[in-house]
Motif scaffolding. Structure first.
Motif, PDB file in Angstrom:
ATOM      1  N   ILE A  92       0.845  -1.203   0.000  1.00 12.55           N
ATOM      2  CA  ILE A  92       0.000   0.000   0.000  1.00 12.55           C
ATOM      3  C   ILE A  92       0.875   1.246   0.000  1.00 12.55           C
ATOM      4  CG2 ILE A  92      -1.967  -1.116   1.141  1.00 12.55           C
ATOM      5  CD1 ILE A  92      -1.048   0.260   3.767  1.00 12.55           C
ATOM      6  N   GLU A  93       0.247   2.358  -0.299  1.00  9.01           N
ATOM      7  CA  GLU A  93       0.956   3.631  -0.396  1.00  9.01           C
ATOM      8  C   GLU A  93       1.450   4.094   0.974  1.00  9.01           C
ATOM      9  OE1 GLU A  93       0.150   8.021  -2.351  1.00  9.01           O
ATOM     10  OE2 GLU A  93      -1.413   6.514  -2.429  1.00  9.01           O
ATOM     11  N   CYS A  94       2.600   4.746   1.001  1.00  9.69           N
ATOM     12  CA  CYS A  94       3.105   5.320   2.237  1.00  9.69           C
ATOM     13  C   CYS A  94       3.550   6.749   1.948  1.00  9.69           C
ATOM     14  CB  CYS A  94       4.274   4.495   2.761  1.00  9.69           C
ATOM     15  SG  CYS A  94       4.912   5.108   4.321  1.00  9.69           S
ATOM     16  N   GLN A  95       2.995   7.707   2.673  1.00 12.26           N
ATOM     17  CA  GLN A  95       3.313   9.117   2.424  1.00 12.26           C
ATOM     18  C   GLN A  95       4.028   9.725   3.618  1.00 12.26           C
ATOM     19  OE1 GLN A  95       2.891  11.198  -0.130  1.00 12.26           O
ATOM     20  NE2 GLN A  95       1.777   9.862  -1.531  1.00 12.26           N
ATOM     21  N   GLN A  96       4.889  10.675   3.325  1.00 16.40           N
ATOM     22  CA  GLN A  96       5.620  11.400   4.377  1.00 16.40           C
ATOM     23  C   GLN A  96       5.259  12.885   4.250  1.00 16.40           C
ATOM     24  OE1 GLN A  96       9.969  10.924   5.696  1.00 16.40           O
ATOM     25  NE2 GLN A  96      10.137  12.338   3.996  1.00 16.40           N
ATOM     26  N   THR A  97       4.714  13.451   5.322  1.00 19.26           N
ATOM     27  CA  THR A  97       4.209  14.832   5.287  1.00 19.26           C
ATOM     28  C   THR A  97       4.932  15.681   6.333  1.00 19.26           C
ATOM     29  OG1 THR A  97       2.558  14.257   6.930  1.00 19.26           O
ATOM     30  CG2 THR A  97       1.885  14.049   4.636  1.00 19.26           C
ATOM     31  N   PRO A  98       4.807  17.001   6.254  1.00 17.12           N
ATOM     32  CA  PRO A  98       5.376  17.831   7.317  1.00 17.12           C
ATOM     33  C   PRO A  98       4.629  17.603   8.636  1.00 17.12           C
ATOM     34  CG  PRO A  98       4.899  19.150   5.362  1.00 17.12           C
ATOM     35  CD  PRO A  98       4.258  17.816   5.158  1.00 17.12           C
ATOM     36  N   THR A  99       5.233  18.005   9.736  1.00 12.67           N
ATOM     37  CA  THR A  99       4.606  17.883  11.052  1.00 12.67           C
ATOM     38  C   THR A  99       3.331  18.721  11.128  1.00 12.67           C
ATOM     39  OG1 THR A  99       6.691  17.412  12.129  1.00 12.67           O
ATOM     40  CG2 THR A  99       4.982  18.387  13.500  1.00 12.67           C
ATOM     41  N   GLY A 100       2.288  18.159  11.728  1.00  9.25           N
ATOM     42  CA  GLY A 100       1.005  18.868  11.857  1.00  9.25           C
ATOM     43  C   GLY A 100      -0.069  18.085  11.125  1.00  9.25           C
ATOM     44  N   TRP A 101      -1.184  17.825  11.821  1.00  8.75           N
ATOM     45  CA  TRP A 101      -2.201  16.927  11.263  1.00  8.75           C
ATOM     46  C   TRP A 101      -2.828  17.466   9.993  1.00  8.75           C
ATOM     47  CZ3 TRP A 101      -2.139  12.184  13.243  1.00  8.75           C
ATOM     48  CH2 TRP A 101      -3.089  11.278  12.773  1.00  8.75           C
ATOM     49  N   LYS A 102      -2.838  18.807   9.846  1.00  5.51           N
ATOM     50  CA  LYS A 102      -3.530  19.374   8.681  1.00  5.51           C
ATOM     51  C   LYS A 102      -2.948  18.870   7.366  1.00  5.51           C
ATOM     52  CE  LYS A 102      -1.043  23.806   9.232  1.00  5.51           C
ATOM     53  NZ  LYS A 102      -0.755  23.814  10.697  1.00  5.51           N
ATOM     54  N   PHE A 103      -1.698  18.450   7.380  1.00  2.57           N
ATOM     55  CA  PHE A 103      -1.079  17.983   6.136  1.00  2.57           C
ATOM     56  C   PHE A 103      -1.589  16.607   5.701  1.00  2.57           C
ATOM     57  CE2 PHE A 103       1.929  21.118   7.784  1.00  2.57           C
ATOM     58  CZ  PHE A 103       1.977  21.963   6.692  1.00  2.57           C
ATOM     59  N   PHE A 104      -2.272  15.896   6.603  1.00  5.96           N
ATOM     60  CA  PHE A 104      -2.828  14.592   6.223  1.00  5.96           C
ATOM     61  C   PHE A 104      -4.185  14.725   5.514  1.00  5.96           C
ATOM     62  CE2 PHE A 104      -0.523  12.951  10.209  1.00  5.96           C
ATOM     63  CZ  PHE A 104       0.539  12.445   9.484  1.00  5.96           C
ATOM     64  N   CYS A 105      -4.846  15.867   5.730  1.00 12.59           N
ATOM     65  CA  CYS A 105      -6.270  15.949   5.367  1.00 12.59           C
ATOM     66  C   CYS A 105      -6.542  15.743   3.888  1.00 12.59           C
ATOM     67  CB  CYS A 105      -6.868  17.246   5.881  1.00 12.59           C
ATOM     68  SG  CYS A 105      -6.951  17.247   7.686  1.00 12.59           S
ATOM     69  N   ASN A 106      -5.738  16.340   3.012  1.00 10.03           N
ATOM     70  CA  ASN A 106      -5.975  16.153   1.582  1.00 10.03           C
ATOM     71  C   ASN A 106      -5.840  14.689   1.178  1.00 10.03           C
ATOM     72  OD1 ASN A 106      -6.574  18.755   0.917  1.00 10.03           O
ATOM     73  ND2 ASN A 106      -4.526  19.302   0.209  1.00 10.03           N
ATOM     74  N   LEU A 107      -4.842  14.012   1.760  1.00 14.09           N
ATOM     75  CA  LEU A 107      -4.626  12.597   1.435  1.00 14.09           C
ATOM     76  C   LEU A 107      -5.803  11.757   1.923  1.00 14.09           C
ATOM     77  CD1 LEU A 107      -0.860  12.446   2.474  1.00 14.09           C
ATOM     78  CD2 LEU A 107      -1.728  12.093   0.149  1.00 14.09           C
TER      79      LEU A 107
END
Ligand code: VG1
Ligand code: CO
Length: 543
Positions: free
Chosen positions: A337-352
């Motif tokens: 499955i896909e694995c993404q790495q985002t900046p710190t802060g939950w808001k960066f997960f929302c689009n995904l």
């Protein structure tokens, strides 16, 4: 009741950080301070006009006053309906859920999360948008810029609302609904997890303890764990929310939840223990004799997610914040499955999450959650773990050992250097940034740097870009050192140093993390000189 326009002077310091605007209570108590920031939100988010707004908070000192102000300003700014948690209480994930459930145009959550509370403590405001996620970087930037030019705000005088009485009141064309803060959230949890099996696990003697640390999750834990799942009442400790959180710091980590951690290391320990933070979005997970690091918790939950009712056949991907250990990456690779790495802060997960690209997310800062809401969710993680224990029938320590044998173990620690002068923090950061180009291929005690970067992120969904999200030194799959500046503190600057070391599956898997990471900590000092430059022998917090 008259609506007034009040002339005001702007405050230049209303820049939201990693999760909303967070300041000392005394700062929020300055005349017009909160009003200015709220007006800026109403002005920059016009879709609130004629729509519903969810309001709640973590119950800390100043919560009720702030809610009174928010409602009075909502009336004056044309909001059609406010939905408020009874007693002014809503955990961050419960607020996110209510926004989604009721199709609200936004939500105001009054919290400073795990920061201390009381008149000398901290206060905060988070603004969430339709869909339940935090305002994104573009919107928070706009709100901040607007707050610096604001000349007046609108407020309605003389409103009397009873936050403790459930039901609907009609005031000046505004509908005010005070709701049970737990009910809708509890129903959502019932849809996601196998309550029958968890109840059975408890009935057969499975013992658990949950410490709400006198913050917002108390009523949620009592209703769900005790009333719905049948755990003995004594399983929930610190379950009464207090305005000062009982004088403690509701930060569920090895330092601030020490009594719980120590209790889990003794012979009388229950099978499972957990704690949450002020606003209920963080979680600390413990088994008998075992602390599950947040990176491991994310990886292990990802590995088991498909066995939990709400997720069967729909685990599409996992995302983690950049400093979070790469344990989840190994699981994602195994599951395909896909694995993404985002900046710190939950808001960066929302689009995904919105795009269905990822189903579960996590941060090293004791945050885990899924696509059921758009915030991290402490009790969700607790229930997910209880469900895993119930379906596998294995103790947590055995599950962890099995996981490490299959994937290797990512030892992880975060070292916080708090309350530094801004100049010293900047000096440490710029010294490391200047070195980045020279680091690749250099060797430190047998570890070779493969990559060194100033982390930048391009959102794969909307293409938005952000730079300077932390400095990363990577030693292949073996290790990483990350340095970043905190965006949630209210005093001085805080530097966070993150250490990650992967022990291969046939290596030494059962060592204390501090011991396993000592050589990497020495390398980090050699590269960053953080101890030397800050004059601190040790970090304030290592967790
Ligand atoms: C910290 C954590 C981050 C988390 C944020 C908000 O931010 O590191 O992972 O999302 O707090 O959590 P920073 O910038 O101080 O490192 V909470 O529970 O305050 O809403
Ligand atoms: Co929090």
């Amino acid at each position: 009741m008259p609506t007034r326009e009040v002339a005001t002077k702007p405050y230049p310091d209303q820049r939201p950080g990693t999760a909303g605007l967070r300041k000392k209570v005394a700062v929020f108590q300055q005349p017009h301070y909160l009003e200015n920031f709220l007006q800026s939100i109403f002005d920059c988010h016009p879709s609130l006009r004629g729509a519903s707004l969810v309001i709640g908070g973590d119950g800390r000192y100043h919560n009720r006053d702030a809610i009174g102000t928010a409602v009075a300003m909502a009336v004056a700014n044309g909001v059609a309906k406010v939905i408020i948690g009874q007693g002014g209480l809503l955990t961050t994930p419960a607020a996110s859920h209510l926004i989604r459930l009721r199709g609200a145009a936004g939500g105001l959550i009054f919290t400073a999360s795990h920061n201390p509370a009381g008149p000398e403590g901290d206060f905060g405001v988070k603004f969430n948008v339709a869909g339940g996620g935090q305002a994104d970087v573009a919107l928070t930037g706009k709100i901040h810029a607007h707050s610096r030019e604001l000349a007046r705000y609108r407020i309605c005088d003389g409103l009397e609302i009873d936050l403790d009485r459930r039901g609907t009141q009609q005031v000046e064309g505004l509908e005010i609904e005070v709701v049970d803060c737990v009910e809708d959230y509890a129903q959502l949890m019932q849809k996601l997890f196998d309550f029958e099996r968890i109840r059975d696990w408890i009935k057969r003697g499975g013992r658990l303890r949950f410490d709400a640390l006198h913050a917002a999750t108390g009523p949620y834990a009592r209703r769900i764990l005790v009333e719905m799942l049948g755990a003995p009442a004594a399983s929930v400790v610190g379950g009464v929310p207090l305005e000062d959180f009982g004088g403690g710091q509701p930060d569920p980590n090895l330092i601030h939840a020490k009594p719980l951690v120590e209790a889990m290391m003794g012979a009388e320990a229950p099978d499972f223990a957990a704690a949450s933070d002020g606003d209920g979005d963080r979680n600390l997970i413990l088994g008998r004799g075992l602390f599950v690091s947040p990176g491991d918790s994310l990886a292990m939950l990802t590995a088991h997610l498909d066995r939990l009712p709400g997720y069967r056949g729909r685990v599409h991907g996992v995302a983690r914040s950049m400093p979070t250990s790469r344990a989840a990456d190994a699981v994602a690779a195994a599951l395909g499955i896909e694995c993404q790495q985002t900046p710190t802060g939950w808001k960066f997960f929302c689009n995904l999450l919105d795009a269905g690209r990822v189903t579960i997310c996590g941060e090293e800062s004791f945050g885990t959650g899924s696509d059921h809401v758009r915030e991290k969710d402490g009790l969700w993680a607790v229930l997910a773990w209880l469900n895993v224990l119930a379906v596998t029938g294995k103790p947590l320590a055995a599950l962890a050992a099995g996981h490490w044998h299959r994937f290797g173990r990512h030892y992880f620690q975060r070292h916080d250097y708090e309350n530094l002068s801004a100049a010293v923090a900047a000096q440490v950061t710029s010294a490391l940034r200047a070195q980045l180009p020279d680091l690749p291929r250099r060797e430190f005690s047998g570890l070779q740097v493969t990559h060194a970067e100033d982390f930048a992120y391009v959102d794969p969904i909307d293409g938005s870009q952000i730079e300077h999200q932390g400095l990363v030194v990577t030693f292949g799959e073996a290790a990483r050192i990350v340095l970043r500046t905190s965006g949630t503190g209210t005093e001085g600057a805080t530097l966070r140093l993150y250490l990650e070391r992967c022990e291969p599956r046939d290596g030494a898997l059962e060592r204390p993390a501090a011991e396993a990471l000592a050589p990497l900590a020495a390398i980090a000092e050699q590269i960053t000189r953080i101890g030397e430059l800050t004059g601190r022998k040790n970090p304030n917090v290592a967790t």
